[in-house]
Scaffold this active site. Sequence first.
Site, mmCIF file in Angstrom:
data_model
loop_
_atom_site.group_PDB
_atom_site.id
_atom_site.type_symbol
_atom_site.label_atom_id
_atom_site.label_comp_id
_atom_site.label_asym_id
_atom_site.label_seq_id
_atom_site.Cartn_x
_atom_site.Cartn_y
_atom_site.Cartn_z
ATOM 1 N N ASP A 52 0.845 -1.194 0.000
ATOM 2 C CA ASP A 52 0.000 0.000 0.000
ATOM 3 C C ASP A 52 0.880 1.243 0.000
ATOM 4 O O ASP A 52 1.768 1.397 0.840
ATOM 5 C CB ASP A 52 -0.889 0.009 1.244
ATOM 6 C CG ASP A 52 -1.772 1.247 1.299
ATOM 7 O OD1 ASP A 52 -2.818 1.248 0.617
ATOM 8 O OD2 ASP A 52 -1.401 2.202 2.002
ATOM 9 N N TYR A 57 3.177 10.273 -0.280
ATOM 10 C CA TYR A 57 4.270 9.740 0.538
ATOM 11 C C TYR A 57 5.613 10.037 -0.134
ATOM 12 O O TYR A 57 6.048 9.326 -1.041
ATOM 13 C CB TYR A 57 4.130 8.230 0.745
ATOM 14 C CG TYR A 57 2.865 7.782 1.414
ATOM 15 C CD1 TYR A 57 2.097 8.645 2.204
ATOM 16 C CD2 TYR A 57 2.410 6.474 1.288
ATOM 17 C CE1 TYR A 57 0.935 8.213 2.826
ATOM 18 C CE2 TYR A 57 1.248 6.038 1.905
ATOM 19 C CZ TYR A 57 0.515 6.915 2.663
ATOM 20 O OH TYR A 57 -0.642 6.483 3.274
ATOM 21 N N ARG A 242 5.562 12.256 14.498
ATOM 22 C CA ARG A 242 5.003 11.648 15.712
ATOM 23 C C ARG A 242 5.246 12.484 16.970
ATOM 24 O O ARG A 242 4.466 12.408 17.922
ATOM 25 C CB ARG A 242 5.583 10.243 15.900
ATOM 26 C CG ARG A 242 5.157 9.270 14.821
ATOM 27 C CD ARG A 242 5.798 7.913 15.011
ATOM 28 N NE ARG A 242 7.251 7.966 14.843
ATOM 29 C CZ ARG A 242 8.066 6.934 15.041
ATOM 30 N NH1 ARG A 242 7.564 5.760 15.420
ATOM 31 N NH2 ARG A 242 9.365 7.057 14.852
ATOM 32 N N ALA A 295 7.776 -0.781 7.346
ATOM 33 C CA ALA A 295 9.118 -1.212 7.753
ATOM 34 C C ALA A 295 10.139 -0.334 7.059
ATOM 35 O O ALA A 295 9.984 0.016 5.889
ATOM 36 C CB ALA A 295 9.342 -2.678 7.387
#
Length: 328
Positions: A52, A57, A242, A295
């Site tokens: 995906d 991105y 994050r 990953a």
Amino acid sequence: MEYKKLGESDLSVSAITFGAWAAGGWMWGSTDRKDAVEAIKASYDMGVTSIDTAPIYGQGTSEEIVGEAIRGISRDKVQVLTKFGMRWDLAKGDFAMHSKNNDGQGIDVYRYAGKESVIYECEQSLKRLGTDYIDLYQIHWPDTTTPIDESFEAVSRLIEQGKVRYAGVCNYSSTQMAEAEKSVPLVSNQIPFSMVNRSIEEETVPYCIRHKKSILAYSPLQRGLLTGKIHRGYTFQDGDHRASLPHFQPDFIEKTNALLDKIKPIAESKGVSLGQLVLRWTIERAGITIALAGARNAEQAIQNAKSIDVQLTAQEIETINKLVNSFI
């Protein structure tokens, strides 16, 4: 590996699907292209046939990496899932955010899914991916400036042309899904779900079960939080989104790690990591079809894929569910 059909289609995907957001670097503190390609190849060798990605991105970088990784693999042996509806090169639609690209330059990102944009984005994605069709084409986020039927009439045309096999959505409510289905059959909704983020179980999961739509759970490890490797004072790389998120503030990290400490004995008894246990639990959850796992290198990819081998008894699942339900 286990494989599951999306919705009522004949599109079979791996229950653990490679999520290529981090591979693109954007919002994850850059990326190593070679490592990312090797991660995808290592996943494939472990039976992970589905990948995906999305144009946003890395502003094309992730799709290019996916294209490079699958080159040489028979196209019918891999499923490419990508998206449309987020433009950084066009100031149109809903303003989504100000961000920075992988070179540190400022970019404005818009949610836009006008008909001409959907067609254009598909052509660009096909070039970057090095393929002549996309297995699952998903709108990335709702665009309030464009009628839903306009966006999905464009997708319907792409399906007729053979450039797209199936249509899906991301981050859509059940009402929005029903509206989109007036234009084209949907097979899935890709939406965030994790042990510490289960809001979709109120409305979206029941709707998808009732209407036989698959749910692709993204961020099942809560962007790394549920691996147990993030603690108070954790240092994020520059550009890692994050650091500012509510789930990564000290109090929430501590609360999450307290939950993980209670679950850890089950993981240890099976000789697996917390992350592997969490991924397996995710796809055991009612209504969840697959878990997207990202990953940054081959070893992470291999460990994610191995989570499919974790066997949980009904009693173990019930124990974990009780702990998760008590998490407030």
